[in-house]
Scaffold this motif. Structure first.
Motif, PDB file in Angstrom:
ATOM      1  N   MET A   1      36.193 -23.218  21.114  1.00  0.00           N
ATOM      2  CA  MET A   1      36.107 -24.182  20.028  1.00  0.00           C
ATOM      3  C   MET A   1      34.724 -24.122  19.404  1.00  0.00           C
ATOM      4  N   GLY A   2      34.670 -24.156  18.089  1.00  0.00           N
ATOM      5  CA  GLY A   2      33.413 -24.051  17.376  1.00  0.00           C
ATOM      6  C   GLY A   2      32.641 -25.361  17.384  1.00  0.00           C
ATOM      7  N   LEU A   3      31.481 -25.282  16.860  1.00  0.00           N
ATOM      8  CA  LEU A   3      30.602 -26.438  16.762  1.00  0.00           C
ATOM      9  C   LEU A   3      31.098 -27.333  15.634  1.00  0.00           C
ATOM     10  N   GLY A   4      31.089 -28.628  15.828  1.00  0.00           N
ATOM     11  CA  GLY A   4      31.574 -29.560  14.822  1.00  0.00           C
ATOM     12  C   GLY A   4      30.590 -29.777  13.689  1.00  0.00           C
ATOM     13  N   PHE A   5      31.040 -30.501  12.705  1.00  0.00           N
ATOM     14  CA  PHE A   5      30.261 -30.811  11.512  1.00  0.00           C
ATOM     15  C   PHE A   5      28.938 -31.482  11.877  1.00  0.00           C
ATOM     16  N   ILE A   6      28.976 -32.448  12.757  1.00  0.00           N
ATOM     17  CA  ILE A   6      27.767 -33.172  13.178  1.00  0.00           C
ATOM     18  C   ILE A   6      26.807 -32.237  13.903  1.00  0.00           C
ATOM     19  N   GLY A   7      27.346 -31.347  14.699  1.00  0.00           N
ATOM     20  CA  GLY A   7      26.508 -30.375  15.409  1.00  0.00           C
ATOM     21  C   GLY A   7      25.734 -29.482  14.452  1.00  0.00           C
ATOM     22  N   TRP A   8      26.417 -29.021  13.391  1.00  0.00           N
ATOM     23  CA  TRP A   8      25.731 -28.190  12.399  1.00  0.00           C
ATOM     24  C   TRP A   8      24.641 -28.982  11.678  1.00  0.00           C
ATOM     25  N   ILE A   9      24.858 -30.258  11.470  1.00  0.00           N
ATOM     26  CA  ILE A   9      23.845 -31.093  10.825  1.00  0.00           C
ATOM     27  C   ILE A   9      22.612 -31.210  11.716  1.00  0.00           C
ATOM     28  N   VAL A  10      22.823 -31.482  12.986  1.00  0.00           N
ATOM     29  CA  VAL A  10      21.699 -31.627  13.925  1.00  0.00           C
ATOM     30  C   VAL A  10      20.914 -30.319  14.023  1.00  0.00           C
ATOM     31  N   ILE A  11      21.621 -29.217  14.170  1.00  0.00           N
ATOM     32  CA  ILE A  11      20.951 -27.919  14.243  1.00  0.00           C
ATOM     33  C   ILE A  11      20.257 -27.610  12.919  1.00  0.00           C
ATOM     34  N   GLY A  12      20.888 -27.985  11.804  1.00  0.00           N
ATOM     35  CA  GLY A  12      20.301 -27.745  10.493  1.00  0.00           C
ATOM     36  C   GLY A  12      18.961 -28.426  10.310  1.00  0.00           C
ATOM     37  N   ILE A  13      18.823 -29.625  10.828  1.00  0.00           N
ATOM     38  CA  ILE A  13      17.543 -30.334  10.727  1.00  0.00           C
ATOM     39  C   ILE A  13      16.444 -29.544  11.439  1.00  0.00           C
ATOM     40  N   ILE A  14      16.744 -29.061  12.618  1.00  0.00           N
ATOM     41  CA  ILE A  14      15.764 -28.307  13.403  1.00  0.00           C
ATOM     42  C   ILE A  14      15.451 -26.973  12.742  1.00  0.00           C
ATOM     43  N   VAL A  15      16.497 -26.267  12.347  1.00  0.00           N
ATOM     44  CA  VAL A  15      16.328 -24.933  11.781  1.00  0.00           C
ATOM     45  C   VAL A  15      15.700 -24.994  10.390  1.00  0.00           C
ATOM     46  N   GLY A  16      15.889 -26.094   9.678  1.00  0.00           N
ATOM     47  CA  GLY A  16      15.239 -26.256   8.381  1.00  0.00           C
ATOM     48  C   GLY A  16      13.727 -26.160   8.498  1.00  0.00           C
ATOM     49  N   ALA A  17      13.183 -26.768   9.526  1.00  0.00           N
ATOM     50  CA  ALA A  17      11.737 -26.690   9.752  1.00  0.00           C
ATOM     51  C   ALA A  17      11.315 -25.262  10.086  1.00  0.00           C
ATOM     52  N   LEU A  18      12.118 -24.562  10.877  1.00  0.00           N
ATOM     53  CA  LEU A  18      11.823 -23.161  11.198  1.00  0.00           C
ATOM     54  C   LEU A  18      11.877 -22.282   9.954  1.00  0.00           C
ATOM     55  N   ALA A  19      12.870 -22.504   9.116  1.00  0.00           N
ATOM     56  CA  ALA A  19      13.005 -21.714   7.892  1.00  0.00           C
ATOM     57  C   ALA A  19      11.809 -21.927   6.983  1.00  0.00           C
ATOM     58  N   LYS A  20      11.320 -23.153   6.925  1.00  0.00           N
ATOM     59  CA  LYS A  20      10.153 -23.460   6.091  1.00  0.00           C
ATOM     60  C   LYS A  20       8.917 -22.701   6.599  1.00  0.00           C
ATOM     61  N   LEU A  21       8.821 -22.526   7.917  1.00  0.00           N
ATOM     62  CA  LEU A  21       7.706 -21.768   8.487  1.00  0.00           C
ATOM     63  C   LEU A  21       7.846 -20.269   8.233  1.00  0.00           C
ATOM     64  N   ILE A  22       9.075 -19.773   8.261  1.00  0.00           N
ATOM     65  CA  ILE A  22       9.330 -18.338   8.104  1.00  0.00           C
ATOM     66  C   ILE A  22       9.218 -17.895   6.656  1.00  0.00           C
ATOM     67  N   MET A  23       9.751 -18.691   5.732  1.00  0.00           N
ATOM     68  CA  MET A  23       9.813 -18.315   4.321  1.00  0.00           C
ATOM     69  C   MET A  23       8.424 -18.352   3.700  1.00  0.00           C
ATOM     70  N   PRO A  24       7.962 -17.222   3.186  1.00  0.00           N
ATOM     71  CA  PRO A  24       6.636 -17.213   2.558  1.00  0.00           C
ATOM     72  C   PRO A  24       6.650 -17.917   1.210  1.00  0.00           C
ATOM     73  N   GLY A  25       5.496 -18.345   0.781  1.00  0.00           N
ATOM     74  CA  GLY A  25       5.374 -18.979  -0.529  1.00  0.00           C
ATOM     75  C   GLY A  25       5.400 -20.490  -0.437  1.00  0.00           C
ATOM     76  N   ARG A  26       5.332 -21.098  -1.593  1.00  0.00           N
ATOM     77  CA  ARG A  26       5.278 -22.551  -1.666  1.00  0.00           C
ATOM     78  C   ARG A  26       6.512 -23.040  -2.408  1.00  0.00           C
ATOM     79  N   GLN A  27       7.434 -23.625  -1.675  1.00  0.00           N
ATOM     80  CA  GLN A  27       8.681 -24.102  -2.267  1.00  0.00           C
ATOM     81  C   GLN A  27       8.598 -25.572  -2.660  1.00  0.00           C
ATOM     82  N   GLY A  28       7.640 -26.280  -2.183  1.00  0.00           N
ATOM     83  CA  GLY A  28       7.516 -27.702  -2.488  1.00  0.00           C
ATOM     84  C   GLY A  28       8.455 -28.538  -1.636  1.00  0.00           C
ATOM     85  N   GLY A  29       8.278 -29.822  -1.725  1.00  0.00           N
ATOM     86  CA  GLY A  29       9.123 -30.727  -0.953  1.00  0.00           C
ATOM     87  C   GLY A  29       8.462 -31.117   0.349  1.00  0.00           C
ATOM     88  N   GLY A  30       8.696 -32.339   0.751  1.00  0.00           N
ATOM     89  CA  GLY A  30       8.130 -32.837   1.994  1.00  0.00           C
ATOM     90  C   GLY A  30       9.109 -32.717   3.140  1.00  0.00           C
TER      91      GLY A  30
END
Length: 90
Positions: A1-30
């Protein structure tokens, strides 16, 4: 069974911060924008993995789950930078 909708949201919050560190440049946003982009990216990664590749996250601790969410977050952050990054340069 796959990960549910809520699970993807929780992981997305964490991975969003990682993506911001990995992606070069200045995208803006807090931290709130980063969290929202991470959530959208996590959901996008989960959807793309399931719809296009037939791969589903197999739980919170699955490497596949985290990679799908990270790729989705990087895509969303890249698009965000294309749309809003140009306004900062003008």
């Amino acid at each position: 069974m796959g990960l549910g909708f809520i699970g993807w949201i929780v992981i997305g919050i964490i991975v969003g911060a990682l993506a911001k560190l990995i992606m070069p440049g200045r995208q803006g946003g807090g931290i709130i924008v980063t969290m929202i982009l991470g959530i959208v990216g996590g959901l996008l990664g989960g959807w793309l993995g399931g719809a296009i590749f037939g791969v589903h996250g197999n739980g919170f601790f699955s490497l596949t789950t985290w990679i799908l969410a990270l790729v989705g977050s990087l895509i969303v952050l890249f698009i965000w930078g294309l749309i809003f990054g140009r306004k900062n340069k003008a």
